[in-house]
Write an enzyme that holds these catalytic residues in place. Structure first.
Site, PDB file in Angstrom:
ATOM      1  N   SER A 123      14.042  -2.690 -23.605  1.00 41.02           N
ATOM      2  CA  SER A 123      13.034  -1.796 -23.776  1.00 41.02           C
ATOM      3  C   SER A 123      12.013  -2.336 -24.416  1.00 41.02           C
ATOM      4  O   SER A 123      10.849  -1.829 -24.666  1.00 41.02           O
ATOM      5  CB  SER A 123      13.378  -0.620 -24.475  1.00 41.02           C
ATOM      6  OG  SER A 123      13.997  -1.037 -25.833  1.00 41.02           O
ATOM      7  N   HIS A 144      13.799  -1.105 -16.616  1.00 46.11           N
ATOM      8  CA  HIS A 144      14.023  -0.429 -17.791  1.00 46.11           C
ATOM      9  C   HIS A 144      14.221   1.180 -17.377  1.00 46.11           C
ATOM     10  O   HIS A 144      13.292   1.639 -17.169  1.00 46.11           O
ATOM     11  CB  HIS A 144      12.866  -0.494 -18.659  1.00 46.11           C
ATOM     12  CG  HIS A 144      12.906   0.388 -19.858  1.00 46.11           C
ATOM     13  ND1 HIS A 144      11.886   0.658 -20.521  1.00 46.11           N
ATOM     14  CD2 HIS A 144      14.111   0.698 -20.680  1.00 46.11           C
ATOM     15  CE1 HIS A 144      12.456   1.346 -21.548  1.00 46.11           C
ATOM     16  NE2 HIS A 144      13.751   1.501 -21.659  1.00 46.11           N
ATOM     17  N   GLU A 156      10.850   1.997 -15.197  1.00 49.07           N
ATOM     18  CA  GLU A 156       9.839   0.665 -15.551  1.00 49.07           C
ATOM     19  C   GLU A 156      10.304  -0.545 -14.945  1.00 49.07           C
ATOM     20  O   GLU A 156      11.297  -1.056 -15.286  1.00 49.07           O
ATOM     21  CB  GLU A 156       9.276   0.459 -16.956  1.00 49.07           C
ATOM     22  CG  GLU A 156       8.673   1.683 -17.535  1.00 49.07           C
ATOM     23  CD  GLU A 156       8.588   1.529 -18.938  1.00 49.07           C
ATOM     24  OE1 GLU A 156       7.319   1.783 -19.565  1.00 49.07           O
ATOM     25  OE2 GLU A 156       9.207   0.683 -19.779  1.00 49.07           O
ATOM     26  N   ASN A 194       6.770   2.928 -24.393  1.00 45.64           N
ATOM     27  CA  ASN A 194       6.752   2.594 -25.901  1.00 45.64           C
ATOM     28  C   ASN A 194       5.668   2.003 -26.604  1.00 45.64           C
ATOM     29  O   ASN A 194       5.386   2.104 -27.760  1.00 45.64           O
ATOM     30  CB  ASN A 194       7.910   1.428 -26.041  1.00 45.64           C
ATOM     31  CG  ASN A 194       9.483   2.107 -25.910  1.00 45.64           C
ATOM     32  OD1 ASN A 194       9.641   3.459 -26.277  1.00 45.64           O
ATOM     33  ND2 ASN A 194      10.520   1.448 -25.503  1.00 45.64           N
TER      34      ASN A 194
END
Length: 627
Positions: A123, A144, A156, A194
């Protein structure tokens, strides 16, 4: 490109929650799945736990009994890394430690064939760094998933600088075949979710650290006014402050300690004290106590003032540009400056209203100058209460709560797009699916106007931290125009005369040069006797998005033709969103692709539409120079 064939085995390394979830997804999709973990017995235990989850999915109606049984037969634990030989795809989900992952991938390269794709579920780590020492780094990419992997749709697909384009394409196709919604991202710190999500937590902690607003009020405003499913403190308590802080620190360090990503001192203190959230019995909130109530103004009796409230556009906290007053008090949407700055030395008190997702939020935040007459504040509160809103009176802080959060999120989204991390559409999809945002932050920036976003950051920079709230040159260009402002004005001119779209309950979500997004909720009167939405109405939704996109340059256009392919049915209650994107523009002609997807209850693609347009003399916004 076709997905990896179901006949090709898939390997999963790491038998924790995430690895087991990925294995379940692949097995349900039809692959033989081999699960390996370096800890003795961990893979077997994960497989057994997955069997139990499959059974629960049957009980909840998410899987048929035969589907669960078939998936279980394809899932097995293996004892050694060598047992993954013959797998066409191996996904690692081990500890977030670069050296551990490098050693693992070196071992995988030794046992897997040269055509096997090696994917990391990291991540935060660089895909290039993970693949650095491999002989064939081009076959390594990020895949991900989000936890829990069997439930959340987003994946992702992350390309490093040396990832082969065909590998990323194959992973996108495979994720789609597995029932997921993939987005493409470059291997930069935090990827999409993130990275872009940092301000959601950062701005909340900044307000709390300054003693400006209590946690319960911040959460309530972002839920009840901003439309977010959970407030930032509630969500951080759920995720775990240790996990949330680790991501913040990772992104901050990876960006060279950029002040935009500076972690919260208060959150660091929570982690140091062991107050990690729900898993330790409390973080911001204590689990053994009732949740605190947000700050809410007491009911104001009477009318407050004798004069009626009037103004251009009426009260609408979802958009800038309106003003409404009763002679003594004027309401405006916050733009980052304080109410005291807006009021100046004049006799009229300016009361600022916080941003809302739509025009009728459950809760409205407002702020008045510190020295404002009490009766002026009560007049504003009473007016909003009579409209049916719960009212929170905030200190006169720049950007209030929702507005500063949304502006910084929009800026982060624009920065990700401008830096080549992902497309605007993929950023918005990632944030809606990955963290349940009510609207994509890039689309929100377009809706509010990049000039408003940049102005908000400029005001915050002047009042607080110029480094944290600096406006990038690319965002400054967007705010300067870049066609976005004119596109919105042209769309507004079109919308004012589009009675048909309004009658169907459509909403223009966002518009920019060559693109537009329009939504529509399927009503009972829109479905046929089989409970399926009439195809003509779906065509109309797609055609409306097409029309707004091809008129976004303030040049009148006519449609030369349109083709639509229906891919799935829509039913009563479904929320449909049509996204139009310019494919080609040459001279007076344009070609546009439109995708109609079902946002609620899932992300199914309902239809694909292609429209052809031709410009004709005239403009939509008189007196504006054509772009």
């Amino acid at each position: 490109m076709d997905a990896i064939a179901r006949s090709v085995p898939v390997g999963v390394v790491g038998a924790g929650t995430m690895g087991a979830g990925i294995a379940q997804v692949a097995a349900v999709a039809g692959h033989e799945v081999r699960v390996y973990d370096a800890v003795d017995g961990a893979a077997a235990a994960a497989v057994e736990a997955t069997f139990a989850r499959l059974a629960r999915a049957v009980d909840k109606g998410r899987l048929l009994q035969e589907e669960a049984e078939d998936a279980a037969t394809r899932l097995r634990a293996v004892d050694t890394l060598e047992d993954l030989a013959g797998c066409g795809l191996v996904v690692e989900a081990v500890v977030e430690d670069l050296e551990v992952k490098r050693a693992l991938f070196a071992g995988l390269e030794a046992v897997c064939g040269p055509d096997a794709i090696l994917a990391t579920n990291t991540s935060s780590l660089s895909v290039d760094a993970v693949a650095e020492s491999l002989a064939l780094p081009g076959r390594v990419a990020g895949l991900h998933f989000f936890n829990p992997a069997p439930v959340l749709a987003l994946v992702e697909v992350v390309s490093g600088a040396r990832t082969d384009a065909g590998v990323a394409d194959l992973l996108v196709a495979t994720a789609t075949a597995w029932g997921k919604t993939p987005v493409r991202a470059a291997s930069t710190p935090g990827f999409i979710v993130n990275r872009v999500a940092r301000p959601f937590y950062g701005e909340a902690f900044r307000l709390l650290e300054a003693g400006s607003v209590d946690a319960a009020t911040v959460d309530a405003l972002l839920r009840e006014s901003g439309g977010f499913r959970m407030g930032p403190f509630e969500l951080a308590d759920l995720i775990g402050h240790d996990v949330n802080l680790a991501v913040s620190r990772s992104v901050w360090e990876a960006f060279g300690r950029d002040p935009r990503f500076t972690p919260s001192v208060l959150q660091e203190r929570l982690v140091a004290d062991g107050r990690l959230g729900r898993k330790t019995g409390g973080g911001i909130y204590a689990d053994d106590e009732p949740p605190p109530a947000p700050s809410t103004a007491d009911p104001v009796a009477g009318t407050g003032t004798s004069a009626p409230w009037t103004g251009a556009g009426g009260f609408d906290p979802s958009t800038p540009g309106w003003r409404i007053d009763d002679g003594d008090v004027e309401l405006r949407l916050t733009d980052g400056r304080t109410a005291a700055q807006h009021t100046g030395g004049g006799p009229r008190t300016v009361v600022l209203v916080d941003l809302a997702l739509d025009a009728t939020p459950a809760r409205v935040g407002l702020a008045a100058p510190e020295q404002a007459p009490k009766e002026h504040v009560e007049a504003a509160v009473g007016f909003l209460q009579r409209l049916g809103h719960a009212v929170t009176v905030l200190p006169d802080v720049p950007g209030l709560v929702v507005a500063r959060t949304v502006a910084t999120l929009a800026a982060a989204a624009a920065d990700a797009v401008d830096s080549g991390v992902a497309t605007a559409e993929d950023v918005d999809t990632a944030m809606r699916l990955g963290v349940n945002y009510p609207r994509g932050p890039f689309a929100w920036g377009e809706r509010l106007g990049w000039d408003w976003v940049a102005g908000m950051l400029d005001a915050l920079a002047a009042a607080d931290d110029p480094g944290r709230y600096r406006v990038s040159p690319q965002l400054r260009d967007r705010a300067g125009d870049g066609g976005a402002t004119l596109a919105r004005r042209a769309a507004d001119a079109m919308w004012a005369g589009d009675a048909a779209s309004q009658a169907l309950g459509m909403t223009l979500e966002s518009v920019g040069p060559g693109r537009a997004e329009v939504s529509m909720r399927v009503r009972a009167d829109m479905v046929n006797g089989h409970g399926i939405c009439h195809g003509g109405l779906i065509f109309t939704l797609a055609d409306s998005a097409f029309a707004f996109a091809c008129n976004s340059y303030n040049r009148s256009t006519v449609a030369q033709g349109a083709d639509i392919t229906f891919l799935a049915p829509a039913r009563e209650g479904d929320l449909l969103v049509a996204t139009a994107q310019e494919r080609h523009r040459n001279g007076r002609s344009g070609l546009y692709d439109v995708t109609v997807r079902r946002v609620d209850p899932d992300e199914a693609v309902i239809a694909e539409f292609r429209g052809r347009s031709r410009e004709i003399p005239g403009t939509l916004v008189p007196g504006e120079e054509e772009t």
